[in-house]
Design an enzyme around this catalytic site. Structure first.
Site, PDB file in Angstrom:
ATOM      1  N   LYS A   1       2.449   9.359   8.469  1.00 51.69           N
ATOM      2  CA  LYS A   1       1.448   9.131   9.520  1.00 51.69           C
ATOM      3  C   LYS A   1       1.850   9.624  10.919  1.00 51.69           C
ATOM      4  O   LYS A   1       1.284  10.566  11.422  1.00 51.69           O
ATOM      5  CB  LYS A   1       1.089   7.644   9.584  1.00 51.69           C
ATOM      6  CG  LYS A   1       0.219   7.189   8.412  1.00 51.69           C
ATOM      7  CD  LYS A   1      -0.330   5.805   8.635  1.00 51.69           C
ATOM      8  CE  LYS A   1      -1.441   5.457   7.667  1.00 51.69           C
ATOM      9  NZ  LYS A   1      -0.980   4.991   6.356  1.00 51.69           N
TER      10      LYS A   1
ATOM     11  N   ASP B   1       9.031   2.679   1.824  1.00 56.63           N
ATOM     12  CA  ASP B   1       7.861   3.439   2.255  1.00 56.63           C
ATOM     13  C   ASP B   1       7.675   3.181   3.746  1.00 56.63           C
ATOM     14  O   ASP B   1       7.232   2.107   4.149  1.00 56.63           O
ATOM     15  CB  ASP B   1       6.642   2.981   1.443  1.00 56.63           C
ATOM     16  CG  ASP B   1       5.346   3.639   1.910  1.00 56.63           C
ATOM     17  OD1 ASP B   1       5.341   4.247   2.993  1.00 56.63           O
ATOM     18  OD2 ASP B   1       4.336   3.515   1.188  1.00 56.63           O
TER      19      ASP B   1
ATOM     20  N   PHE C   1       0.858  -1.195   0.000  1.00 55.36           N
ATOM     21  CA  PHE C   1       0.000   0.000   0.000  1.00 55.36           C
ATOM     22  C   PHE C   1       0.888   1.237   0.000  1.00 55.36           C
ATOM     23  O   PHE C   1       1.734   1.398   0.870  1.00 55.36           O
ATOM     24  CB  PHE C   1      -0.945   0.032   1.202  1.00 55.36           C
ATOM     25  CG  PHE C   1      -1.903   1.190   1.122  1.00 55.36           C
ATOM     26  CD1 PHE C   1      -3.039   1.119   0.331  1.00 55.36           C
ATOM     27  CD2 PHE C   1      -1.638   2.377   1.796  1.00 55.36           C
ATOM     28  CE1 PHE C   1      -3.900   2.207   0.211  1.00 55.36           C
ATOM     29  CE2 PHE C   1      -2.499   3.467   1.686  1.00 55.36           C
ATOM     30  CZ  PHE C   1      -3.629   3.380   0.902  1.00 55.36           C
TER      31      PHE C   1
HETATM   32  C1  LIG Z   1      -1.190   5.267   4.932  1.00 54.19           C
HETATM   33  C2  LIG Z   1      -0.097   4.882   4.027  1.00 54.19           C
HETATM   34  C3  LIG Z   1       0.175   5.618   2.867  1.00 54.19           C
HETATM   35  C4  LIG Z   1      -0.685   6.769   2.429  1.00 54.19           C
HETATM   36  O1  LIG Z   1      -0.592   7.843   3.304  1.00 54.19           O
HETATM   37  P1  LIG Z   1      -1.626   9.067   3.177  1.00 54.19           P
HETATM   38  O2  LIG Z   1      -1.153  10.049   4.195  1.00 54.19           O
HETATM   39  O3  LIG Z   1      -2.983   8.512   3.446  1.00 54.19           O
HETATM   40  O4  LIG Z   1      -1.518   9.569   1.785  1.00 54.19           O
HETATM   41  C5  LIG Z   1       1.254   5.240   2.097  1.00 54.19           C
HETATM   42  N1  LIG Z   1       2.025   4.194   2.440  1.00 54.19           N
HETATM   43  C6  LIG Z   1       1.801   3.467   3.549  1.00 54.19           C
HETATM   44  C7  LIG Z   1       2.716   2.335   3.884  1.00 54.19           C
HETATM   45  C8  LIG Z   1       0.720   3.776   4.371  1.00 54.19           C
HETATM   46  O5  LIG Z   1       0.473   3.038   5.451  1.00 54.19           O
END
Ligand SMILES: *Cc1c(COP(=O)(O)O)cnc(C)c1O
Length: 427
Positions: free
Chosen positions: A277, A248, A157
């Site tokens: 986050k 990420d 994700f």
């Molecule tokens: C939540 C998340 C995103 C997206 O972040 P947003 O602030 O909602 O755009 C991207 N990568 C990972 C691993 C995430 O958990």
């Protein structure tokens, strides 16, 4: 029993009614806000520490934390003080000028990670967009690849923008949004052979793999930790083939795993990594970090109006300094072990229901057996009726991502609620 009856059951005590306003009109909300979420019928209006209260005064233990975001919990005195002072002083100016708070935060990140350069934005998706753009420019300018491909993992994700849903290896997020972005290729996570094959297969004419972008632990895709051996081999493969390794860390960065960054659990360093986050504890922020050698951005290449403003950066700096001052990483490690031990005990009591407990620090998942009807959403609803907020990570995994300041007693309370919900659902 429906969720509505569960949460409105009068036998569930409303532990605190102080400060509660009138019951919230959900229909009023639904007629004006786009239906992009399936929402639980509660409206939260107040929080303190690891607890939140809804508009009817009902108290919940918050093991969602805005989805791994409220690092210091709710209304933490240090964060309250910082944002109060900062909004009185200066909250936003353009990046056309130097912003001291931004410089300080970048320095803090560099001092506490392998990063050498930082770019600030507002969200995880935006940070990943920045990483994708940086990798593409590096590929064109330095690696001289005309058609750079970025390899990502299945079940990953990376966000909801067009490039990041393309990077996300889950068809359910891409469905109906064609045409997607070109230049991405997917491989199974933790599978070295698959990456090696992709690198070989994609090397064709003016096309080559320029970067591999992965989560250190797959959050949304089911709380799946990266394997040490896999990432160490992958680091070597990237070095040998001039491929950038992008991590990420939007969900696992900033202390969530008991270390500042997820990659510290894997004994490697990425070339580029992203955070969002938990970085400012719930104030919107995103950041993209890289090593000096791959910082090919020049003035005008990338930008963000809000990115790195004094308000968000002051908040993030306070989160970082509070993690250090209050030795919170140690709490993350200890509470994480406690949580996994308790969940494992429940798992061994219900082997016909639970297949695995896994995670790092305070990002943990409990996976349900695939051959039973019970879903993670069923348990989320059942524990909500007991005053515990949890979030699924897919249909079969329950995710536990409390604030990093969670206490031993709160972990006990949460696991007791889970155990009693499972006992009821299976009786
Ligand atoms: C939540 C998340 C995103 C997206 O972040 P947003 O602030 O909602 O755009 C991207 N990568 C990972 C691993 C995430 O958990």
């Amino acid at each position: 029993m429906s969720l509505e009856t569960l949460v409105q059951d009068p036998s569930i005590p409303a532990e605190s009614t102080s400060g509660a306003s009138a019951p919230y009109d959900f229909a009023d909300f639904d007629t004006s806000v786009m239906t992009t979420y399936g929402r639980f019928p509660i409206a939260l209006e107040r929080g303190e520490g690891c607890r939140v209260w809804d508009t009817e005064g009902r108290e919940y233990l918050d093991f969602v934390a805005g989805i791994a975001t409220c690092t210091l919990g709710h209304a933490h005195p240090a964060l309250v003080e910082t944002v109060t002072q900062q909004i009185k002083k200066l909250h936003h100016v353009s990046n056309l000028y130097y912003i001291p708070e931004q410089g300080k935060l970048a320095k803090w990140i560099i001092d506490h990670s392998c990063a050498e350069r930082v770019f600030f934005c507002n969200s995880g998706a935006e940070a990943n967009e920045g990483a994708i753009k940086l990798a593409r420019k590096y590929a064109h300018k330095v690696l001289e690849i005309d058609y750079p491909v970025i390899v990502t993992a299945k079940a990953s994700f990376h966000g909801r923008t067009l490039a990041t849903i393309t990077a996300t290896g889950q068809p359910k997020y891409q469905k109906d949004f064609n045409p997607l972005m070109p230049g991405f290729h997917y491989v199974p996570y933790n599978d070295l052979r698959a990456v090696e094959n992709a690198i070989a297969d994609l090397d064709e004419g003016n096309q080559r793999v320029a970067a591999i972008m992965l989560e250190a632990l797959q959050g949304e895709g089911g709380v799946r930790p990266g394997e040490l051996e896999y990432f160490q081999q992958l680091r070597k493969i990237c070095d040998d083939n001039n491929i950038l390794l992008i991590l990420d860390e939007v969900q696992v960065g900033m202390g969530r795993t008991g270390k500042y960054w997820g990659y510290e659990n894997l004994g490697i360093e990425p070339d580029i990594f992203t955070s969002a986050k938990g970085l400012a504890g719930g104030i919107p922020i995103g950041a993209m970090m890289c090593k000096k050698f791959c910082d090919v951005f020049q003035a005008g290449d990338h930008a963000s109006t809000f990115g790195g403003n004094p308000f968000a950066c002051a908040a993030a700096l306070t989160v970082g300094e509070t993690l250090e001052r209050e030795n919170i990483l140690q709490n993350v490690q200890e509470r994480g072990e406690q949580l996994r031990a308790s969940l494992s005990a429940i798992a061994s009591k219900y082997p016909q229901i639970i297949s695995e407990v896994r995670g790092w620090g305070l990002i943990n998942g409990m996976e349900l057996k695939s051959d039973i009807e019970l879903t993670s959403a069923d348990i989320v609803k059942a524990v909500m009726a007991k005053g515990l907020l949890l979030v699924p990570a897919g249909p079969k995994v329950l995710r536990f991502v409390p604030p990093l300041i969670v206490s031993a007693q709160e972990v006990d309370q949460a696991t007791q609620a889970v155990e009693s919900a499972i006992a009821e659902l299976t009786s």
